[in-house]
Design an enzyme around this catalytic site. Structure first.
Site, PDB file in Angstrom:
ATOM      1  CG  ASP A  53      48.210  46.894 100.036  1.00  0.00           C
ATOM      2  OD1 ASP A  53      49.336  47.121  99.416  1.00  0.00           O
ATOM      3  OD2 ASP A  53      47.942  47.584 101.095  1.00  0.00           O
ATOM      4  CE  LYS A 102      43.460  43.723 101.064  1.00  0.00           C
ATOM      5  NZ  LYS A 102      43.090  45.387 101.024  1.00  0.00           N
TER       6      LYS A 102
END
Length: 213
Positions: free
Chosen positions: A138, A120
């Site tokens: 997320d 991420k």
């Protein structure tokens, strides 16, 4: 959700926010890397409060490495998990200095090899600092994608793969920001604000919530 409906959603999000930006404060790829690393399980507001004091003092890999773990902790101790984050950030800075002359590499594998940097974080840096059409997923983006039925997946990796597949190229650079902001302020976790949502009529969520509910 069909292709046309997805396009309409993206067009509305783009019209509402043509040039979306991260809410993290940064002025270089390195500052962004540090800020995103610190933001894990923490709010952007809390990270900005810390980095607003840190970056004027140390905003390069060399400077933060020189601060050391204990020195860095003094600036980030208001952020959750600051002990581990300080260790990871300093180690990452040392690697950046040793291998990349202190610069942030524009390379996924190299980024993910840094301590505290996962998929991420690498996606955010590649997208926001270097303009890559990557989509960092997320909890907000995972929730919005599944709730609206825009991109269904059992985990963040599945959602990312689905988004990369269904989002047209012209929207890929900005869709991460649109979805995260939408999840943060409108399609919130406990009680989504469907009555003020600009894509409410296109969303396929069955349990919409309105002010009178």
């Amino acid at each position: 959700m069909n292709t046309e409906k997805r396009r309409q959603i993206l067009e509305r999000l783009r019209e509402n926010n043509p040039h979306p930006e991260t809410e993290l404060n940064f002025s270089s790829p390195f500052e962004l890397l540090v800020a995103v690393t610190l933001s894990a399980q923490a709010t952007d507001v809390s990270v900005n409060k810390a980095t607003d004091k840190l970056f004027p003092v140390a905003n390069t890999a060399q400077a933060i490495a020189a601060l050391g773990v204990e020195g860095l902790k003094q600036y980030i101790k208001t952020i959750g998990l600051y002990n581990n984050k300080a260790i990871n950030v300093v180690k990452a800075c040392e690697i950046l200095v040793e291998k990349y002359d202190g610069e942030v590499p524009e390379d996924r594998e190299a980024l993910e090899a840094l301590p505290g940097v996962g998929r991420k974080t690498a996606n955010v840096v590649l997208n926001t600092a270097f303009g890559w059409p990557t989509i960092a997923v997320d909890t907000h983006i995972d929730r919005v994608s599944n709730r609206t039925k825009f991109a269904i997946g059992k985990n963040v990796v599945e959602v990312e793969k689905k988004l990369l597949k269904v989002v047209p190229a012209e929207f890929k650079v900005d869709v991460h920001h649109w979805l995260i902001l939408h999840g943060r302020y409108t399609c919130i976790a406990r009680k989504p604000r469907c009555g003020s949502c600009i894509i409410e009529d296109l969303c396929e969520y069955k349990d919409k919530v309105y002010p009178e509910d």
